[in-house]
Design a protein around this motif. Structure first.
Motif, PDB file in Angstrom:
ATOM      1  N   ARG A   1       0.788  -1.212  -0.012  1.00 27.57           N
ATOM      2  CA  ARG A   1      -0.037  -0.112   0.019  1.00 27.57           C
ATOM      3  C   ARG A   1       0.606   1.248   0.120  1.00 27.57           C
ATOM      4  N   ALA A   2       0.721   2.051  -0.967  1.00 29.39           N
ATOM      5  CA  ALA A   2       1.242   3.396  -1.098  1.00 29.39           C
ATOM      6  C   ALA A   2       0.631   4.457  -1.155  1.00 29.39           C
ATOM      7  N   ASP A   3      -0.740   4.433  -0.868  1.00 27.92           N
ATOM      8  CA  ASP A   3      -1.747   5.456  -1.256  1.00 27.92           C
ATOM      9  C   ASP A   3      -1.555   6.645   0.107  1.00 27.92           C
ATOM     10  N   THR A   4      -1.690   7.769  -0.569  1.00 29.75           N
ATOM     11  CA  THR A   4      -1.466   8.964   0.398  1.00 29.75           C
ATOM     12  C   THR A   4      -2.674   9.660   0.652  1.00 29.75           C
TER      13      THR A   4
ATOM     14  N   GLY B   1       2.612  10.930 -11.630  1.00 35.07           N
ATOM     15  CA  GLY B   1       2.055   9.450 -12.055  1.00 35.07           C
ATOM     16  C   GLY B   1       1.258   8.983 -11.074  1.00 35.07           C
ATOM     17  N   HIS B   2       1.063   9.475 -10.026  1.00 34.85           N
ATOM     18  CA  HIS B   2      -0.021   8.980  -9.016  1.00 34.85           C
ATOM     19  C   HIS B   2      -1.502   9.430  -9.374  1.00 34.85           C
ATOM     20  N   ALA B   3      -2.438   8.446  -9.230  1.00 35.15           N
ATOM     21  CA  ALA B   3      -3.768   8.712  -9.800  1.00 35.15           C
ATOM     22  C   ALA B   3      -4.420   9.360  -8.497  1.00 35.15           C
ATOM     23  N   VAL B   4      -5.618  10.207  -8.794  1.00 36.19           N
ATOM     24  CA  VAL B   4      -6.699  10.414  -7.931  1.00 36.19           C
ATOM     25  C   VAL B   4      -7.593   9.197  -7.545  1.00 36.19           C
ATOM     26  N   LEU B   5      -7.398   8.693  -6.534  1.00 35.24           N
ATOM     27  CA  LEU B   5      -8.084   7.404  -6.110  1.00 35.24           C
ATOM     28  C   LEU B   5      -9.494   7.556  -5.359  1.00 35.24           C
ATOM     29  N   ALA B   6      -9.565   8.670  -4.791  1.00 31.61           N
ATOM     30  CA  ALA B   6     -10.960   9.088  -3.968  1.00 31.61           C
ATOM     31  C   ALA B   6     -10.878  10.488  -3.401  1.00 31.61           C
ATOM     32  N   ILE B   7     -12.097  10.989  -3.378  1.00 34.25           N
ATOM     33  CA  ILE B   7     -12.261  12.345  -3.085  1.00 34.25           C
ATOM     34  C   ILE B   7     -13.240  12.341  -1.640  1.00 34.25           C
ATOM     35  N   ASN B   8     -12.908  12.897  -0.863  1.00 39.22           N
ATOM     36  CA  ASN B   8     -13.645  12.858   0.353  1.00 39.22           C
ATOM     37  C   ASN B   8     -14.084  11.701   0.775  1.00 39.22           C
ATOM     38  N   GLY B   9     -13.121  10.660   0.788  1.00 43.61           N
ATOM     39  CA  GLY B   9     -13.452   9.326   1.174  1.00 43.61           C
ATOM     40  C   GLY B   9     -14.412   8.415   0.295  1.00 43.61           C
TER      41      GLY B   9
ATOM     42  N   VAL C   1      -7.228  10.899 -13.623  1.00 51.40           N
ATOM     43  CA  VAL C   1      -6.467  12.021 -13.383  1.00 51.40           C
ATOM     44  C   VAL C   1      -5.334  11.549 -12.603  1.00 51.40           C
ATOM     45  N   VAL C   2      -4.222  12.170 -13.038  1.00 54.14           N
ATOM     46  CA  VAL C   2      -3.123  11.802 -12.381  1.00 54.14           C
ATOM     47  C   VAL C   2      -2.361  12.909 -12.233  1.00 54.14           C
ATOM     48  N   VAL C   3      -1.386  13.125 -11.375  1.00 51.49           N
ATOM     49  CA  VAL C   3      -0.545  14.346 -11.013  1.00 51.49           C
ATOM     50  C   VAL C   3       0.624  14.337 -12.180  1.00 51.49           C
ATOM     51  N   ALA C   4       0.488  15.625 -12.673  1.00 51.34           N
ATOM     52  CA  ALA C   4       1.447  15.757 -13.836  1.00 51.34           C
ATOM     53  C   ALA C   4       2.602  16.674 -13.495  1.00 51.34           C
ATOM     54  N   PHE C   5       2.577  17.330 -12.277  1.00 49.36           N
ATOM     55  CA  PHE C   5       3.598  18.106 -11.872  1.00 49.36           C
ATOM     56  C   PHE C   5       3.542  18.529 -10.315  1.00 49.36           C
ATOM     57  N   GLY C   6       4.457  18.348  -9.613  1.00 45.59           N
ATOM     58  CA  GLY C   6       4.604  18.685  -8.077  1.00 45.59           C
ATOM     59  C   GLY C   6       4.507  17.529  -7.301  1.00 45.59           C
ATOM     60  N   GLN C   7       5.393  17.212  -6.166  1.00 46.95           N
ATOM     61  CA  GLN C   7       5.273  16.222  -5.278  1.00 46.95           C
ATOM     62  C   GLN C   7       5.527  16.681  -3.940  1.00 46.95           C
ATOM     63  N   ARG C   8       4.718  16.020  -2.967  1.00 46.55           N
ATOM     64  CA  ARG C   8       4.750  16.331  -1.590  1.00 46.55           C
ATOM     65  C   ARG C   8       4.289  15.311  -0.751  1.00 46.55           C
ATOM     66  N   ASP C   9       4.733  14.900   0.316  1.00 44.79           N
ATOM     67  CA  ASP C   9       4.121  14.186   1.431  1.00 44.79           C
ATOM     68  C   ASP C   9       3.842  12.523   0.988  1.00 44.79           C
TER      69      ASP C   9
ATOM     70  N   GLY D   1      -2.455   7.630  -5.228  1.00 43.06           N
ATOM     71  CA  GLY D   1      -1.676   6.578  -5.352  1.00 43.06           C
ATOM     72  C   GLY D   1      -1.619   5.691  -6.681  1.00 43.06           C
ATOM     73  N   ARG D   2      -0.689   4.837  -6.821  1.00 42.01           N
ATOM     74  CA  ARG D   2      -0.746   4.002  -8.137  1.00 42.01           C
ATOM     75  C   ARG D   2      -2.190   3.452  -8.364  1.00 42.01           C
ATOM     76  N   HIS D   3      -2.772   3.666  -9.644  1.00 41.89           N
ATOM     77  CA  HIS D   3      -3.920   3.002 -10.081  1.00 41.89           C
ATOM     78  C   HIS D   3      -3.758   1.664 -10.136  1.00 41.89           C
ATOM     79  N   ARG D   4      -4.949   0.701  -9.930  1.00 37.23           N
ATOM     80  CA  ARG D   4      -4.978  -0.602 -10.064  1.00 37.23           C
ATOM     81  C   ARG D   4      -5.256  -1.149 -11.439  1.00 37.23           C
ATOM     82  N   LEU D   5      -4.393  -2.043 -11.953  1.00 34.87           N
ATOM     83  CA  LEU D   5      -4.413  -2.513 -13.364  1.00 34.87           C
ATOM     84  C   LEU D   5      -5.747  -3.114 -13.289  1.00 34.87           C
ATOM     85  N   SER D   6      -6.565  -2.892 -14.566  1.00 33.84           N
ATOM     86  CA  SER D   6      -7.778  -3.379 -14.988  1.00 33.84           C
ATOM     87  C   SER D   6      -7.372  -4.859 -15.687  1.00 33.84           C
ATOM     88  N   SER D   7      -8.380  -5.789 -15.570  1.00 35.99           N
ATOM     89  CA  SER D   7      -8.387  -6.993 -16.493  1.00 35.99           C
ATOM     90  C   SER D   7      -7.844  -6.787 -17.654  1.00 35.99           C
ATOM     91  N   ASN D   8      -8.390  -5.622 -18.522  1.00 31.37           N
ATOM     92  CA  ASN D   8      -8.031  -5.494 -19.999  1.00 31.37           C
ATOM     93  C   ASN D   8      -6.370  -5.186 -20.108  1.00 31.37           C
TER      94      ASN D   8
END
Length: 219
Positions: free
Chosen positions: A25-28, A60-68, A47-55, A99-106
């Motif tokens: 697990r590498a989600d932040t 390359g990390h993707a948006v996985l959840a918003i407000n839970g 939707v992925v991070v194109a610029f800027g890194q912190r914490d 975090g890193r997106h989960r690979l789909s079956s395809n």
């Protein structure tokens, strides 16, 4: 040490079995105020991070959840465009999990086919006649090990670089495949493996390998 996943690819390059055994697990998750200090861009229906890194958030990390609530690609749980939602000051403060997106079956099918082609290219590029092709690919975070049988079936294991005993594990997986897939009267060659005994014995073999246990007679 850990074994991350197992892939079985048929001689035509089709993925016939895949098991995710351990996913680090590498989600932040962070709460942000407006304006967002990260540059986000759409990429491959995400939707992925194109610029800027912190914490712990990386490019390359993707948006996985918003407000839970888990996002669905480029859309929030209630169907709103993620970029439009995050561009509205009225929606702040907002909690975002990256975090890193989960690979789909395809995607797994496509990547297995790509490795099949790379394996063939590696065999042809070898200066030695009769090269087996790619047996191991090494990165700083994992190693990919591959064992191809005489009939062209490929068994691939992705593991921690420090994990030992992978060669023995690959041959153990081949043995399990022979015992619980090939000897299953309901299994057709080259087709996806759907056998409970195969699953059970494969998971047991992975646990033994992670504990660095030997594969002796009857194991």
């Amino acid at each position: 040490m850990a074994i991350f996943s197992v892939y079985v690819v048929n001689k035509a390059g089709g993925l016939i079995y895949q098991l995710d055994h351990y996913a680090p697990r590498a989600d932040t998750e962070k709460t942000f105020s407006f304006p967002l200090d990260l540059v986000l861009r759409p990429h491959d229906e995400r939707v992925v991070v194109a610029f800027g890194q912190r914490d712990g958030i990386r490019v390359g990390h993707a948006v996985l959840a918003i407000n839970g609530a888990e996002v669905n690609g480029r859309f929030t749980a209630d169907g709103k465009d993620v970029l439009e939602f995050l561009g509205n000051p009225a929606n702040y403060p907002v909690s975002i999990r990256f975090g890193r997106h989960r690979l789909s079956s395809n995607e797994k099918l496509m990547l297995a086919s790509m490795f099949h082609s790379l394996f063939a290219i590696g065999s042809q590029l070898s200066p030695e006649v009769g090269s087996s092709g790619i047996e191991m690919l090494e990165t700083d975070t994992f190693k990919l090990h591959c064992f191809q049988t005489l009939t062209g079936i490929k068994f691939m294991v992705l593991a921690d670089p420090r994990q030992t005993g992978i060669d023995a594990l690959l041959r153990k997986i081949y043995e399990i495949y022979s015992d619980y897939a090939l000897k299953n009267p309901f299994y057709s060659l080259e087709m996806p493996i759907r056998c409970e005994l195969f699953d059970q014995n494969l998971k047991l073999a992975l646990e033994v390998a992670e504990k660095a246990g030997p594969f002796g007679p009857g194991s």
